[in-house]
Design an enzyme around this catalytic site. Structure first.
Site, PDB file in Angstrom:
ATOM      1  N   HIS A  70     -29.759 -29.175 -27.921  1.00 58.43           N
ATOM      2  CA  HIS A  70     -28.344 -28.811 -28.119  1.00 58.43           C
ATOM      3  C   HIS A  70     -28.279 -27.470 -28.828  1.00 58.43           C
ATOM      4  CE1 HIS A  70     -24.266 -29.094 -29.952  1.00 58.43           C
ATOM      5  NE2 HIS A  70     -23.990 -29.795 -28.873  1.00 58.43           N
ATOM      6  N   PHE A  71     -28.375 -26.425 -28.227  1.00 56.83           N
ATOM      7  CA  PHE A  71     -28.503 -26.079 -26.805  1.00 56.83           C
ATOM      8  C   PHE A  71     -29.790 -25.288 -26.622  1.00 56.83           C
ATOM      9  CE2 PHE A  71     -23.958 -26.288 -27.750  1.00 56.83           C
ATOM     10  CZ  PHE A  71     -23.499 -27.134 -26.770  1.00 56.83           C
TER      11      PHE A  71
END
Length: 171
Positions: free
Chosen positions: A70-71
């Site tokens: 993420h991410f």
């Protein structure tokens, strides 16, 4: 029942296994979903409303699981994990008060994100002010909370609600 005023990581994990307050008490999640490393203070008469407060911490390390996904190329702690930690702490508070049953998040009034937790941060601090607890047929805690990263407030949540239920099969 353990009415201590602070708890370390091992004790929080014991809560997740039903070994801190008893097998029928609300449990914290374990492993990756436990978003708390320690509870610095917990009491039932302090805080903004005089009904209790909790201050807890999470150590931030670049190798935490969520930074890998993420991410990709833009790692940031998901805001929902900080919010979930606040709910975890309200449920923990109810267990600390002696509630029995399964804790479930019931809602939140308003959530604001004004910053982010990045891999270079050192520490997240959660500060909860208990507004009300109900110990009748309905067992519920209501709190306001903030999340700080390295001393700077970046999240706030009002009216966090957690209920404790003897039966969740029809929930």
């Amino acid at each position: 029942m353990n009415k201590a005023n602070s708890f370390n990581k091992e004790e929080l994990i014991a809560c997740g296994h039903g070994k801190l307050f008893g097998p029928n008490s609300p449990r914290l999640p374990v492993d990756n979903m436990l978003m708390i490393d320690r509870i610095i203070t917990i009491n039932d008469n302090g805080g903004e409303f005089g009904k209790g407060e909790i201050v807890a911490e999470l150590d931030i390390k670049p190798e935490l699981w969520f930074f890998d996904c993420h991410f990709i190329t833009d790692p940031v702690m998901p805001g929902c994990l900080g919010l979930d930690a606040m709910w975890q702490l309200v449920g923990f508070y109810l267990g600390w008060e002696g509630a029995e049953g399964k804790g479930r998040a019931l809602g939140v009034g308003e959530v604001k994100f004004t910053g982010q937790v990045l891999p270079g941060a050192k520490k997240v601090t959660y500060k909860l002010n208990i507004k009300r607890t109900i110990h009748r047929k309905l067992v519920m805690g209501i709190a306001d909370a903030i999340l700080e990263v390295d001393g700077r407030q970046i999240y706030s949540a009002t009216d966090l609600k957690v209920g404790v239920f003897s039966d969740t099969s029809t929930f």
